[in-house]
Design a protein around this motif. Structure first.
Motif, PDB file in Angstrom:
ATOM      1  N   LYS A 119      33.567  82.540  91.270  1.00 55.94           N
ATOM      2  CA  LYS A 119      32.708  81.672  90.471  1.00 55.94           C
ATOM      3  C   LYS A 119      31.245  82.090  90.605  1.00 55.94           C
ATOM      4  O   LYS A 119      30.813  82.572  91.645  1.00 55.94           O
ATOM      5  N   GLU A 120      30.541  81.926  89.474  1.00 53.18           N
ATOM      6  CA  GLU A 120      29.107  82.146  89.506  1.00 53.18           C
ATOM      7  C   GLU A 120      28.462  80.769  89.592  1.00 53.18           C
ATOM      8  O   GLU A 120      28.904  79.827  88.944  1.00 53.18           O
ATOM      9  N   ARG A 139      41.179  76.568  97.068  1.00 54.01           N
ATOM     10  CA  ARG A 139      40.564  75.252  97.022  1.00 54.01           C
ATOM     11  C   ARG A 139      41.565  74.198  96.576  1.00 54.01           C
ATOM     12  O   ARG A 139      41.541  73.057  97.046  1.00 54.01           O
ATOM     13  N   LEU A 171      34.948  68.525 104.861  1.00 55.85           N
ATOM     14  CA  LEU A 171      33.761  68.457 104.006  1.00 55.85           C
ATOM     15  C   LEU A 171      32.872  69.675 104.182  1.00 55.85           C
ATOM     16  O   LEU A 171      32.259  70.159 103.230  1.00 55.85           O
ATOM     17  N   PHE A 172      32.813  70.211 105.414  1.00 50.93           N
ATOM     18  CA  PHE A 172      31.881  71.307 105.662  1.00 50.93           C
ATOM     19  C   PHE A 172      32.566  72.677 105.705  1.00 50.93           C
ATOM     20  O   PHE A 172      31.937  73.678 105.994  1.00 50.93           O
ATOM     21  N   ASP A 217      34.725  74.075 107.761  1.00 49.98           N
ATOM     22  CA  ASP A 217      34.909  74.841 108.994  1.00 49.98           C
ATOM     23  C   ASP A 217      36.030  74.284 109.865  1.00 49.98           C
ATOM     24  O   ASP A 217      36.234  74.717 110.990  1.00 49.98           O
ATOM     25  N   THR A 221      43.938  66.023  97.728  1.00 50.46           N
ATOM     26  CA  THR A 221      43.103  65.515  96.645  1.00 50.46           C
ATOM     27  C   THR A 221      43.679  65.844  95.269  1.00 50.46           C
ATOM     28  O   THR A 221      43.895  64.970  94.437  1.00 50.46           O
ATOM     29  N   TYR A 222      43.940  67.131  95.051  1.00 51.30           N
ATOM     30  CA  TYR A 222      44.337  67.548  93.702  1.00 51.30           C
ATOM     31  C   TYR A 222      45.800  67.239  93.428  1.00 51.30           C
ATOM     32  O   TYR A 222      46.180  66.978  92.294  1.00 51.30           O
ATOM     33  N   ILE A 255      45.765  63.775  92.280  1.00 52.17           N
ATOM     34  CA  ILE A 255      45.304  63.698  90.894  1.00 52.17           C
ATOM     35  C   ILE A 255      46.433  64.094  89.939  1.00 52.17           C
ATOM     36  O   ILE A 255      46.681  63.431  88.931  1.00 52.17           O
ATOM     37  N   ARG A 312      24.808  67.084 108.840  1.00 56.50           N
ATOM     38  CA  ARG A 312      26.189  66.610 108.749  1.00 56.50           C
ATOM     39  C   ARG A 312      26.303  65.103 108.822  1.00 56.50           C
ATOM     40  O   ARG A 312      27.063  64.494 108.060  1.00 56.50           O
ATOM     41  N   GLN A 347      23.031  77.091  96.552  1.00 55.12           N
ATOM     42  CA  GLN A 347      24.464  77.065  96.274  1.00 55.12           C
ATOM     43  C   GLN A 347      25.282  76.422  97.392  1.00 55.12           C
ATOM     44  O   GLN A 347      26.132  75.575  97.138  1.00 55.12           O
ATOM     45  N   LEU A 369      28.396  71.211  99.011  1.00 51.89           N
ATOM     46  CA  LEU A 369      28.650  70.003  99.812  1.00 51.89           C
ATOM     47  C   LEU A 369      28.542  68.754  98.940  1.00 51.89           C
ATOM     48  O   LEU A 369      29.377  67.848  99.022  1.00 51.89           O
ATOM     49  N   ALA A 387      31.498  68.423  96.750  1.00 49.79           N
ATOM     50  CA  ALA A 387      32.664  67.912  97.486  1.00 49.79           C
ATOM     51  C   ALA A 387      32.567  66.395  97.639  1.00 49.79           C
ATOM     52  O   ALA A 387      33.570  65.683  97.500  1.00 49.79           O
ATOM     53  N   LYS A 390      38.117  61.134  93.288  1.00 52.08           N
ATOM     54  CA  LYS A 390      39.510  61.613  93.358  1.00 52.08           C
ATOM     55  C   LYS A 390      40.517  60.469  93.239  1.00 52.08           C
ATOM     56  O   LYS A 390      40.158  59.334  93.434  1.00 52.08           O
TER      57      LYS A 390
END
Lengths: 305, 342
Positions: free
Chosen positions: A48-49, A65, A72-73, A75, A83-84, A87, B185, B327, B332, B335, B342
């Motif tokens: 993605k751009e 994804r 959320l972060f 890591d 989630t999806y 949906i 965070r 970006q 974040l 999300a 969702k």
């Protein structure tokens, strides 16, 4: 049927022209079906751009994804991303329910029309299709006006003393169901009508002569004969309902993503993610194809039997 | 040399035949400038003016990136989009003495975060985004963002929120007192949790419908642009536009000079023309937002000059522009937004 046509053409000496004559058809399929699908699949594997667009390097990030969550972060150790899937499940459930409601209402409607005298059938069909001359967006917005708390429906319910406070329909799943049902009902009625119209009612009479109850006749004689129409109707309602975003947005309040609105958001917003939008589309299309193939196989087996 | 001279002469001749000195090509929002103003500019500068319109910043950006650069002289992006376009290298720079009326700009709108020192853009119109409350339903104090994020019982379940990530997350950040584009965070987790909690009180997400739901009574409170709220009031809804004490969002549309503009001189003339108080006022009278030009007051319609939606009380805090994140940070916020819906 197709086989007859082909051998007929060969018999009258058109063989050499078959290729060129099929060209427009192939061009249509190529330009409007294969090319977009291939392009979409290709995009789903690109990087993605930022702020829309794609970078032409291979990446599985979009599918990653969809399937894996790293918090959320990003890591935490990867776990299955719900989630999806949630949906998708919500959309499938919603579309399935809409299909069922359309079937329950559409079948008797189609039956009613098909059993009218020949001259009045056209009028009934005409009446079914008239509302659909109006754009879907306008019909959905109008439904919104009818259902709202201070709308005509609630005015009527309160005015006649049936209710004290307005019935909350707008911005609920009920409103979305109503919207889908109203949008796609003719897609159920018309194929079933076509099937019922060809039904030979002498079969029903024969069944009655043999002491079959009405219920038995419906189950054992009518349904198997008109089944292709029912299945065609179900597919025609289910598939567009699955990708619908107007009804969830305008009638359901857009509080939760449906597949359609999730895809829309990936291409529309400045934060858009084209490869992810393409990947969700590919996954959706694959699911639909699998359902259709399972059906085709089951039908093939049934016919062999 | 001879050849060049001939072609220049030819060019001059063809331009003469079009009965105008030159051309100007504008890319603007739909219904955002009165035709009389374009005609006036065309007559004053003897220029042939053409205009195309767009309906969202993203659509304009996409069109320009997809090959329409070099076709337009000026465009009218909103604040954050100016920064994005500058970052993508789509904007040309000018010096302030190229636009004599530059001095008419209210000094507070010169060093703006999306174009520090105004090297690419001049102000067009500006306004604010906050929320409005139906005063028949709720009579208490509305000048707090708690109305949206922790509403009183009278409003719970009757709130419409703009279906727009930037504005919702900006207001939510102001409510929690955390900076925009934060990478902290704990702050982001708090933002995420607060929004999920607040969503239980919301009836719907909708931007195009923001005014409509207030007028119809479907929503008793709703996030909205100031001009939109004024229109809801004009249509009979008893709504009051709030100036929350925690802060609210400002937005500003700007005229930018596009890179590779075919008629750079006319583009600068046009910007100069828009900064003439009389013309700036005509624009405001048409669009019903607020001008950033000094001296427009005598030319403004009273209804617009005195509308409560255009005149924050002295006690209201300074409005904040939606931030443009890099970006990694933007992902974040994406999300968090996806979590919310969702």
């Amino acid at each position: 049927m197709a086989g007859h046509a082909a051998s007929g053409a060969a018999g009258t000496g058109y063989r050499g022209l078959t290729g060129p004559l099929l060209l427009p058809a192939w061009a249509m399929i190529g330009i409007f079906l294969l090319l977009p699908v291939l392009l979409m699949t290709l995009y789903s594997f690109l990087t993605k751009e930022f702020r829309g667009g794609v970078d032409w390097t291979f990446s599985l990030a979009a599918y990653d994804r969809f399937l894996l969550s790293r918090g959320l972060f990003g890591d935490e150790p990867p776990v299955l991303e719900w989630t999806y899937i949630t949906i998708f499940w919500r959309s499938i459930w919603q579309a399935g329910l809409a299909t069922l409601i359309c079937l329950i209402v559409g079948f008797p409607t189609a039956w009613f029309i098909a059993t009218r005298p020949l001259h009045s059938r056209a009028l009934w069909l005409f009446m079914i299709t008239v509302p659909y001359w109006v754009n879907l967006l306008i019909r959905t917005v109008s439904l919104r006006f009818l259902l709202r708390d201070q709308g005509p429906l609630n005015d009527l319910l309160i005015g006649t003393g049936l209710l004290d406070s307005p019935l909350r329909i707008i911005n609920t799943n009920l409103a979305v169901q109503l919207g889908l049902f109203y949008s796609y009902l003719p897609f159920m009625v018309l194929p079933i009508y076509a099937a019922v119209e060809r039904y030979n009612f002498a079969l029903s009479e024969a069944a009655a002569d043999l002491y079959a109850s009405r219920w038995t006749t419906l189950r054992e004689i009518v349904l198997p004969v008109v089944r292709p129409g029912i299945i065609a109707g179900c597919i025609l309602v289910f598939v567009p309902s699955l990708g619908a975003f107007l009804a969830p947005d305008l009638l359901g309040g857009a509080k939760t993503y449906m597949i359609g609105s999730l895809i829309e958001e990936q291409f529309k917003g400045s934060q858009g993610n084209w490869p992810f939008g393409a990947a969700v589309s590919v996954i959706l299309m694959t699911l639909v194809l699998i359902v259709l193939m399972v059906y085709a196989r089951a039908r093939g087996r049934a016919e062999v039997r | 040399m001879q050849k060049i001279l001939t072609s220049v002469a030819l060019l001059a001749l063809t331009a003469g035949m079009a009965s105008a000195e030159g051309k100007l090509s504008i890319y603007n929002w739909f219904e955002y400038i009165p035709q009389e103003m374009l005609d006036k500019f065309a007559a004053e500068y003897d220029v042939e003016v053409t205009m195309d319109t767009f309906d969202s910043n993203e659509a304009m950006l996409a069109a320009l990136k997809a090959g329409k650069m070099g076709q337009y002289d000026v465009a009218v992006p909103t604040d954050y989009m100016v920064a994005i376009m500058a970052g993508e290298g789509l904007l040309d720079t000018f010096s302030h003495d190229e636009i004599p009326n530059f001095a008419n700009i209210d000094p507070k709108w010169i060093d703006v975060p999306f174009d520090p020192g105004r090297r690419h853009s001049i102000p067009y119109q500006w306004g604010t985004t906050s929320f409005s409350v139906n005063r028949d339903v709720y009579k208490g104090d509305i000048n707090t963002l708690a109305i949206l994020f922790d509403p009183p019982p009278e409003l719970s379940g009757k709130i419409n929120v703009l279906d727009s990530q930037g504005e919702v997350l900006a207001l939510a950040s102001l409510y929690l007192g955390i900076p925009q584009c934060s990478q902290d965070r704990e702050q982001l987790k708090a933002l995420n949790a607060m929004l999920l909690e607040a969503k239980q009180h919301w009836a719907s997400f909708g931007s195009d419908t923001a005014k409509d739901v207030l007028v119809s009574g479907d929503a008793a409170a709703g996030m909205i642009f100031n001009g939109f709220s004024a229109k809801a009031r004009a249509e009979g809804a008893n709504v009051e536009y709030a100036y929350p004490k925690e802060g609210f969002v400002a937005w500003m549309d700007n005229v930018v000079l596009l890179k590779d503009a075919p008629n750079r001189a006319n583009a600068l003339n046009f910007m100069n023309f828009l900064l003439q108080p009389e013309n700036a006022a005509a624009l405001t009278n048409y669009a019903a937002y607020t001008s950033a030009v000094i001296g427009v007051d005598p030319f403004l319609d009273d209804a617009i000059k005195n509308s409560p939606e255009n005149n924050p009380p002295a006690s209201a805090p300074q409005a904040t522009f939606v931030g443009v994140c890099d970006q990694a940070t933007q992902e974040l916020y994406d999300a968090i937004w996806t979590n919310l819906k969702k």
